[in-house]
Write a protein that holds these residues in place. Structure first.
Motif, PDB file in Angstrom:
ATOM      1  N   VAL A  33       0.862  -1.176   0.000  1.00 59.59           N
ATOM      2  CA  VAL A  33       0.000   0.000   0.000  1.00 59.59           C
ATOM      3  C   VAL A  33       0.900   1.228   0.000  1.00 59.59           C
ATOM      4  O   VAL A  33       2.030   1.175   0.478  1.00 59.59           O
ATOM      5  CB  VAL A  33      -0.963   0.041   1.217  1.00 59.59           C
ATOM      6  CG1 VAL A  33      -1.959  -1.097   1.190  1.00 59.59           C
ATOM      7  CG2 VAL A  33      -0.185   0.064   2.527  1.00 59.59           C
ATOM      8  N   VAL A  34       0.394   2.319  -0.577  1.00 54.32           N
ATOM      9  CA  VAL A  34       1.206   3.520  -0.711  1.00 54.32           C
ATOM     10  C   VAL A  34       0.512   4.660   0.023  1.00 54.32           C
ATOM     11  O   VAL A  34      -0.691   4.878  -0.153  1.00 54.32           O
ATOM     12  CB  VAL A  34       1.389   3.882  -2.205  1.00 54.32           C
ATOM     13  CG1 VAL A  34       2.172   5.191  -2.345  1.00 54.32           C
ATOM     14  CG2 VAL A  34       2.119   2.756  -2.926  1.00 54.32           C
ATOM     15  N   GLY A  35       1.254   5.343   0.873  1.00 54.05           N
ATOM     16  CA  GLY A  35       0.725   6.532   1.545  1.00 54.05           C
ATOM     17  C   GLY A  35       1.469   7.750   1.041  1.00 54.05           C
ATOM     18  O   GLY A  35       2.518   7.620   0.410  1.00 54.05           O
ATOM     19  N   PRO A  36       0.956   8.946   1.352  1.00 57.17           N
ATOM     20  CA  PRO A  36       1.563  10.161   0.799  1.00 57.17           C
ATOM     21  C   PRO A  36       2.928  10.489   1.389  1.00 57.17           C
ATOM     22  O   PRO A  36       3.724  11.186   0.763  1.00 57.17           O
ATOM     23  CB  PRO A  36       0.551  11.259   1.144  1.00 57.17           C
ATOM     24  CG  PRO A  36      -0.267  10.711   2.273  1.00 57.17           C
ATOM     25  CD  PRO A  36      -0.265   9.226   2.129  1.00 57.17           C
ATOM     26  N   ASP A  37       3.200   9.998   2.593  1.00 54.48           N
ATOM     27  CA  ASP A  37       4.410  10.477   3.267  1.00 54.48           C
ATOM     28  C   ASP A  37       4.896   9.441   4.266  1.00 54.48           C
ATOM     29  O   ASP A  37       4.200   8.457   4.535  1.00 54.48           O
ATOM     30  CB  ASP A  37       4.063  11.769   4.017  1.00 54.48           C
ATOM     31  CG  ASP A  37       5.239  12.722   4.042  1.00 54.48           C
ATOM     32  OD1 ASP A  37       6.364  12.265   3.786  1.00 54.48           O
ATOM     33  OD2 ASP A  37       5.021  13.906   4.324  1.00 54.48           O
ATOM     34  N   VAL A  38       6.061   9.665   4.834  1.00 50.94           N
ATOM     35  CA  VAL A  38       6.524   8.824   5.932  1.00 50.94           C
ATOM     36  C   VAL A  38       7.010   9.743   7.055  1.00 50.94           C
ATOM     37  O   VAL A  38       7.742  10.699   6.804  1.00 50.94           O
ATOM     38  CB  VAL A  38       7.604   7.814   5.487  1.00 50.94           C
ATOM     39  CG1 VAL A  38       8.758   8.506   4.799  1.00 50.94           C
ATOM     40  CG2 VAL A  38       8.119   6.998   6.652  1.00 50.94           C
ATOM     41  N   ALA A  39       6.501   9.485   8.258  1.00 52.34           N
ATOM     42  CA  ALA A  39       6.915  10.298   9.405  1.00 52.34           C
ATOM     43  C   ALA A  39       7.831   9.462  10.288  1.00 52.34           C
ATOM     44  O   ALA A  39       7.621   8.261  10.455  1.00 52.34           O
ATOM     45  CB  ALA A  39       5.700  10.742  10.198  1.00 52.34           C
ATOM     46  N   SER A  40       8.836  10.089  10.834  1.00 54.75           N
ATOM     47  CA  SER A  40       9.784   9.388  11.695  1.00 54.75           C
ATOM     48  C   SER A  40       9.707   9.982  13.105  1.00 54.75           C
ATOM     49  O   SER A  40       9.831  11.197  13.277  1.00 54.75           O
ATOM     50  CB  SER A  40      11.180   9.565  11.090  1.00 54.75           C
ATOM     51  OG  SER A  40      12.137   9.176  12.005  1.00 54.75           O
ATOM     52  N   HIS A  41       9.409   9.116  14.098  1.00 52.39           N
ATOM     53  CA  HIS A  41       9.336   9.595  15.489  1.00 52.39           C
ATOM     54  C   HIS A  41      10.217   8.732  16.368  1.00 52.39           C
ATOM     55  O   HIS A  41      10.352   7.545  16.121  1.00 52.39           O
ATOM     56  CB  HIS A  41       7.928   9.423  16.078  1.00 52.39           C
ATOM     57  CG  HIS A  41       6.824   9.947  15.255  1.00 52.39           C
ATOM     58  ND1 HIS A  41       6.547  11.274  15.171  1.00 52.39           N
ATOM     59  CD2 HIS A  41       5.898   9.318  14.488  1.00 52.39           C
ATOM     60  CE1 HIS A  41       5.501  11.447  14.384  1.00 52.39           C
ATOM     61  NE2 HIS A  41       5.089  10.275  13.945  1.00 52.39           N
ATOM     62  N   GLY A  42      10.715   9.320  17.433  1.00 56.00           N
ATOM     63  CA  GLY A  42      11.410   8.524  18.441  1.00 56.00           C
ATOM     64  C   GLY A  42      10.414   7.622  19.149  1.00 56.00           C
ATOM     65  O   GLY A  42       9.281   8.031  19.413  1.00 56.00           O
ATOM     66  N   GLY A  43      10.808   6.400  19.453  1.00 56.89           N
ATOM     67  CA  GLY A  43       9.914   5.474  20.139  1.00 56.89           C
ATOM     68  C   GLY A  43      10.703   4.466  20.956  1.00 56.89           C
ATOM     69  O   GLY A  43      11.893   4.658  21.243  1.00 56.89           O
ATOM     70  N   GLY A  44      10.056   3.371  21.309  1.00 54.30           N
ATOM     71  CA  GLY A  44      10.651   2.365  22.194  1.00 54.30           C
ATOM     72  C   GLY A  44      10.167   2.643  23.609  1.00 54.30           C
ATOM     73  O   GLY A  44      10.181   3.801  24.059  1.00 54.30           O
ATOM     74  N   LYS A  45       9.723   1.577  24.299  1.00 49.59           N
ATOM     75  CA  LYS A  45       9.095   1.794  25.609  1.00 49.59           C
ATOM     76  C   LYS A  45      10.036   2.450  26.614  1.00 49.59           C
ATOM     77  O   LYS A  45       9.618   3.285  27.410  1.00 49.59           O
ATOM     78  CB  LYS A  45       8.585   0.466  26.175  1.00 49.59           C
ATOM     79  CG  LYS A  45       7.372  -0.079  25.448  1.00 49.59           C
ATOM     80  CD  LYS A  45       6.852  -1.303  26.163  1.00 49.59           C
ATOM     81  CE  LYS A  45       6.060  -2.213  25.235  1.00 49.59           C
ATOM     82  NZ  LYS A  45       4.909  -1.571  24.611  1.00 49.59           N
ATOM     83  N   GLY A  46      11.316   2.042  26.598  1.00 47.39           N
ATOM     84  CA  GLY A  46      12.259   2.609  27.556  1.00 47.39           C
ATOM     85  C   GLY A  46      12.482   4.091  27.286  1.00 47.39           C
ATOM     86  O   GLY A  46      12.345   4.932  28.191  1.00 47.39           O
ATOM     87  N   ALA A  47      12.805   4.408  26.046  1.00 48.05           N
ATOM     88  CA  ALA A  47      13.103   5.800  25.706  1.00 48.05           C
ATOM     89  C   ALA A  47      11.863   6.673  25.892  1.00 48.05           C
ATOM     90  O   ALA A  47      11.953   7.807  26.369  1.00 48.05           O
ATOM     91  CB  ALA A  47      13.625   5.879  24.273  1.00 48.05           C
ATOM     92  N   ASN A  48      10.689   6.169  25.523  1.00 47.92           N
ATOM     93  CA  ASN A  48       9.461   6.947  25.734  1.00 47.92           C
ATOM     94  C   ASN A  48       9.250   7.254  27.219  1.00 47.92           C
ATOM     95  O   ASN A  48       8.915   8.380  27.594  1.00 47.92           O
ATOM     96  CB  ASN A  48       8.241   6.169  25.231  1.00 47.92           C
ATOM     97  CG  ASN A  48       8.146   6.131  23.722  1.00 47.92           C
ATOM     98  OD1 ASN A  48       8.828   6.890  23.032  1.00 47.92           O
ATOM     99  ND2 ASN A  48       7.298   5.247  23.213  1.00 47.92           N
ATOM    100  N   ALA A  49       9.421   6.245  28.056  1.00 48.26           N
ATOM    101  CA  ALA A  49       9.219   6.458  29.494  1.00 48.26           C
ATOM    102  C   ALA A  49      10.253   7.441  30.042  1.00 48.26           C
ATOM    103  O   ALA A  49       9.941   8.250  30.926  1.00 48.26           O
ATOM    104  CB  ALA A  49       9.291   5.126  30.244  1.00 48.26           C
TER     105      ALA A  49
END
Ligand code: ADP
Length: 317
Positions: A33-49
């Protein structure tokens, strides 16, 4: 919070880069499937907390691992910008930073594939050293989430106990190796499916756990392991159960529109840890965590809606 400025927290857990594509629908097997864009966010349970705890006013050290790639550099820069101390993070040569590939459809339903990358290379010895240094620093809480090398999780749990630092474990996922050390931490923070998993996998589990309520299961688990169990229950808030089986229900905060619950549990855990390290009692800390987590679900992305110390304080008035 009693004294957010004095709260010191060590977070041990995963860091990922989340690559998100919004598409008209989720792909079927073999389909693109094709979307208009790709967003990049910081994640991971440890880093988020870690970010949630830092926004809540704590001084935060984060211990984990990234690869020697651009994603790792970006993930660490985001953590630094949030005021999280990244000196305990390893950069592992020749390995990718952990990444989550996420497709979201217009209803908010998603499909996710995670590549653990460097998170599966977190070195237990390094973790032990980080906990030991955190003890010298005066850390008031070690928060551990389990999407990293299982031996590193066990090392962190045991080192925190050795150093007598109050320890919170977010058992997401419930690792086989973690089941062996479940009675060592002070607090376990499963969500409802992890609670069922923990209950089923601890020694004297009855065969009939399907018929127990979450409250009954949490009380049995807390008594059996002699630990505090705090179950996060989505819109129903959290249930705090002490080792003697005393249960207190804490409601979720008010939410106008639920936009994205990604990272709600991470926000709860980070703010809980910050509040405990600041000297708050358990139920007060759980209340702050639940309130902060509810604020976070009104925004897209795991970290965007994580509140500041001021916002948490206002909500508590
Ligand atoms: P996890 O993300 O680990 O599955 P939960 O979904 O239980 O964790 O959410 C953690 C906390 O986030 C809840 O205890 C609650 O305070 C808040 N929360 C989550 N979903 C909602 C919701 N729909 N409305 C209000 N608060 C929510």
């Amino acid at each position: 919070m009693s004294d957010p400025g004095s709260a010191k927290v060590l977070v041990v857990g995963a860091v990922n880069v989340d690559l998100v594509v919004s598409a008209d629908r989720l792909p079927q097997p073999g389909e693109t499937v094709v979307g208009p864009d790709v967003a990049s966010h910081g994640g991971g349970k440890g880093a988020n907390a870690a970010v949630a705890a830092a926004r809540a006013g704590a001084a935060v050290r984060y211990c984990g691992a990234v690869g020697d790639d651009e994603m790792g550099a970006a993930a660490l820069a985001e953590l630094s910008d949030e005021g999280v101390d990244i000196a305990e993070v390893a950069r592992v040569a020749g390995v990718s930073t952990g990444a989550a590939l996420i497709v979201v459809d217009p209803s908010g339903e998603n499909q996710i594939a995670v590549g653990s990358g460097a998170n599966a290379r977190v070195d237990p010895d390094r973790v032990r050293v980080a906990v030991s240094r955190a003890a010298d620093w005066g850390a008031g809480c070690v928060l551990i989430s389990t999407e990293i090398t299982p031996r590193a999780v066990v090392a962190a749990v045991k080192a925190a106990a050795d150093k007598r630092i109050p320890c919170v474990v977010n058992p997401a996922p419930v690792l086989d190796e973690l089941v062996e050390v479940l009675s060592i931490p002070d607090i376990l923070t499963p969500n409802s499916s992890e609670l069922r998993d923990l209950y089923a996998r601890t020694p004297s589990a009855g065969a009939d756990h399907g018929s127990l309520t979450e409250t009954e299961m949490a009380i049995a688990l807390a008594e059996r392991l002699e630990v505090t169990v705090i179950v996060t229950l989505g819109a129903d808030g959290v249930l705090v159960v002490d080792p003697a089986g005393g249960a207190t229900s804490v409601p979720a905060g008010p939410v106008e529109t639920v936009v994205d619950t990604t990272g709600a549990g991470d926000t709860f855990n980070g703010v809980l840890a910050a509040s405990l390290a600041a000297g708050d009692d358990l139920v007060v800390a759980a209340r702050r965590g639940a309130s902060a987590a509810s604020m976070s679900v009104g925004h897209v992305g795991a970290r965007t809606g994580m509140p500041t110390a001021e916002a948490i304080e206002r909500a508590a008035l």
